[in-house]
Write an enzyme that holds these catalytic residues in place. Structure first.
Site, mmCIF file in Angstrom:
data_model
loop_
_atom_site.group_PDB
_atom_site.id
_atom_site.type_symbol
_atom_site.label_atom_id
_atom_site.label_comp_id
_atom_site.label_asym_id
_atom_site.label_seq_id
_atom_site.Cartn_x
_atom_site.Cartn_y
_atom_site.Cartn_z
ATOM 1 N N SER A 262 0.891 -1.049 0.067
ATOM 2 C CA SER A 262 0.119 0.059 0.063
ATOM 3 C C SER A 262 0.776 1.249 -0.160
ATOM 4 C CB SER A 262 -0.793 -0.046 1.318
ATOM 5 O OG SER A 262 -0.097 0.362 2.490
ATOM 6 N N LYS A 263 0.165 2.594 -0.288
ATOM 7 C CA LYS A 263 1.023 3.589 -0.233
ATOM 8 C C LYS A 263 1.612 4.118 1.113
ATOM 9 C CE LYS A 263 -2.517 7.208 0.566
ATOM 10 N NZ LYS A 263 -3.444 8.344 -0.153
ATOM 11 N N ARG A 264 1.170 3.387 2.128
ATOM 12 C CA ARG A 264 1.574 3.682 3.417
ATOM 13 C C ARG A 264 2.817 2.779 3.630
ATOM 14 N NH1 ARG A 264 -0.464 7.745 4.735
ATOM 15 N NH2 ARG A 264 -2.350 8.306 4.477
#
Ligand code: GLU
Length: 503
Positions: A262-264
């Site tokens: 994910s972008k996190r």
């Protein structure tokens, strides 16, 4: 005659393009080029609520940086434009109307509040509310109302959506190049919204209509779209259009192999998950980019090609042209592909070795303010000596600063080991030996210094270690004679003398 291959990358400009999106674009590009086809970039911006300023530019800039050029798209008309769905708004209504006329779609007037109430009531009973065959006749739509009632509502301008009427009691046989044959029971499908009375189509309608009008032959996209495949098949059937072939690419997984990347995860694991840096104005967060972190775009492309695909041989290093040649949809894996940043670093290191010293020197000089005034040819020679040990240009300074500035201090542990009682005396003799050497090449230096050590039985360590420490400040670096040659006689003597004084 077989049709010309035409594929598209169809991102929504809802934020920065994730690295998985770049892989989707790459696979489309490789497939198109392999078959002499066209690679189209279409911007799917029908969802105005999720539109993000600058995201479209980010997409094109990312593709440009990775050198995955599209043949057709925004600002590159290939006769199938416009390529932004917001500019194609006028096209979609007639297709929604067509489906209604054929009985494949219907008007639904249910308000957001009433749908919400249904949802909550279902939840309270531990059920999920699905708008489809089992309840649609009890809801507020043109299937349940009389023709007169429907007309009255439409005439009064009551807001509506157009829903697809999913068939009942049918087993669909879908085909996916990666997944093989898939069977879907139509009774589990919901009646998806295709069109809204604000004049905007939803993703499903716009996507199918555009793929048809743009004569797309193969849809290559991420696995997250697999659940939409049944509806897309049905839409092609309802329109009586030939469907393209589909290939759904496997998920990209976290470095741990568990769950989707994910972008996190970028911030969490300390590496970029976006091609370019992205300053998120909403959250105030700055997302790292591969470009800004010093990754080479050709190394990144090579790495991405192997996320979910392999050539079936041992070869790991592929230029873009070689990838085009080797690429094959049949060799895409079903299983998720683990995002292994160490592998990415390895690729960077490998590509670094193949880049010219001049090219790397120019990048290095731009990055390191201390080098602004230094001759780029000299920097290139230094780069040639140290690049083997670097994965990034940003590693260069640590590996090479002593070629440009004299050490300020000397590694403590190494000094204890190398500086002995007789060191000052030995270094003095060494200086006297060096002074008369006129042709100050590494070969000459090696010859003279080694000869002197051997004939005087001094011991190599006693000379070489203090010498290296004087020049570098640590017991590191390439061949010491190369270093002497590079910094020159005067600087060499100056650095040795500084140590003699301190001893
Ligand atoms: N607009 C969709 C996306 O953002 C396109 C999916 C597809 O390729 O059909 O990924």
């Amino acid at each position: 005659m077989t049709k010309k291959v035409r594929v598209r990358f169809a991102p929504s400009p809802t934020g920065p393009l994730h690295i998985g999106g770049v892989r989707t674009a790459l696979f489309n590009y490789l497939f198109a080029k392999k078959h002499g086809g066209d690679f189209v970039l279409r911007i799917e911006d029908t969802d105005q609520n999720r539109f993000v300023e600058g995201a479209e530019q980010y997409i094109t800039e990312s593709l440009n940086w990775c050198r995955i050029p599209y043949d057709e798209g925004v600002e590159k008309d290939g006769g199938f434009g416009p390529y932004r769905q917001s500019e194609r708004k006028h096209i979609y209504k007639q297709y929604a109307d067509q489906l209604i006329e054929k009985g494949h779609a219907y008007y639904a007037f249910d308000s957001a509040e009433s749908l919400d109430t249904h949802r909550k009531e279902h939840e309270a009973k531990g059920k999920t509310f699905i708008y489809n065959w089992h309840n649609r006749l009890k809801l507020n739509n043109s299937l349940a109302l009389t023709a007169k009632e429907v007309k009255a509502k439409l005439d009064a301008g009551e807001p509506y959506v157009v829903r697809y009427k999913s068939p009942q009691n049918e087993t669909l046989h879908l085909k996916d190049i990666v997944r093989g044959d898939i069977e879907i029971d139509t009774n589990i499908l919901d009646d998806k919204v295709l069109y809204k009375s604000d004049g905007m189509p939803t993703y499903h309608l716009a996507n199918i209509v555009d793929d048809h009008l743009m004569e797309i032959t193969h849809v290559i996209r991420g696995e997250e779209w697999l659940p939409s495949l049944a509806l897309h098949y049905l839409l092609y059937r309802s329109f009586e259009w030939e469907a393209p072939q589909f290939a759904h690419l496997p998920l990209i997984l976290k470095p741990t192999g568990k769950g989707k990347l994910s972008k996190r995860d970028g911030a969490k694991f300390g590496f970029p998950v976006f091609p370019l840096e992205w300053d998120d104005t909403k959250s105030g967060e700055l997302y790292k980019g591969f470009r800004e972190e010093g990754y080479f775009e050709d190394a990144l492309v090579n790495f991405l090609a192997f996320l979910g695909w392999n050539p079936g041989t041992e070869q790991e290093l592929f230029s873009l042209e070689e990838l085009v040649h080797a690429f094959d949809l049949e060799r895409i894996n079903k299983a998720g592909a683990r995002f292994d940043i160490d592998k990415m670093k390895w690729y960077n290191q490998q590509y670094m070795q193949h880049k010219s010293d001049d090219e790397l020197a120019t990048i290095f000089q731009k990055q390191q303010s201390e080098l602004a005034e230094i001759d780029v040819n000299y920097i290139a020679l230094v780069v040639g000596l140290i690049k083997e040990r670097a994965s990034f240009v940003s590693d260069f300074w640590n590996l090479s600063h002593y070629f440009f500035i004299a050490p300020e201090s000397y590694d403590e542990k190494a000094s204890k080991k190398a500086f002995k009682e007789d060191t000052a005396d030995i270094l003095k003799q060494l200086v006297e030996l060096i002074k008369p050497i006129n042709d100050f090449t590494s070969a000459n230096l090696q010859n003279d210094i080694k000869g002197w050590i051997t004939s005087n039985e001094i011991g190599f360590g006693k000379v070489m270690q203090p010498l290296r420490l004087s020049l570098v400040g640590a017991l590191q670096g390439p061949d010491v004679f190369e270093i002497m040659f590079m910094i020159g006689k005067q600087e060499t003597i100056k650095r040795i003398q500084k140590v003699i004084e301190q001893l």
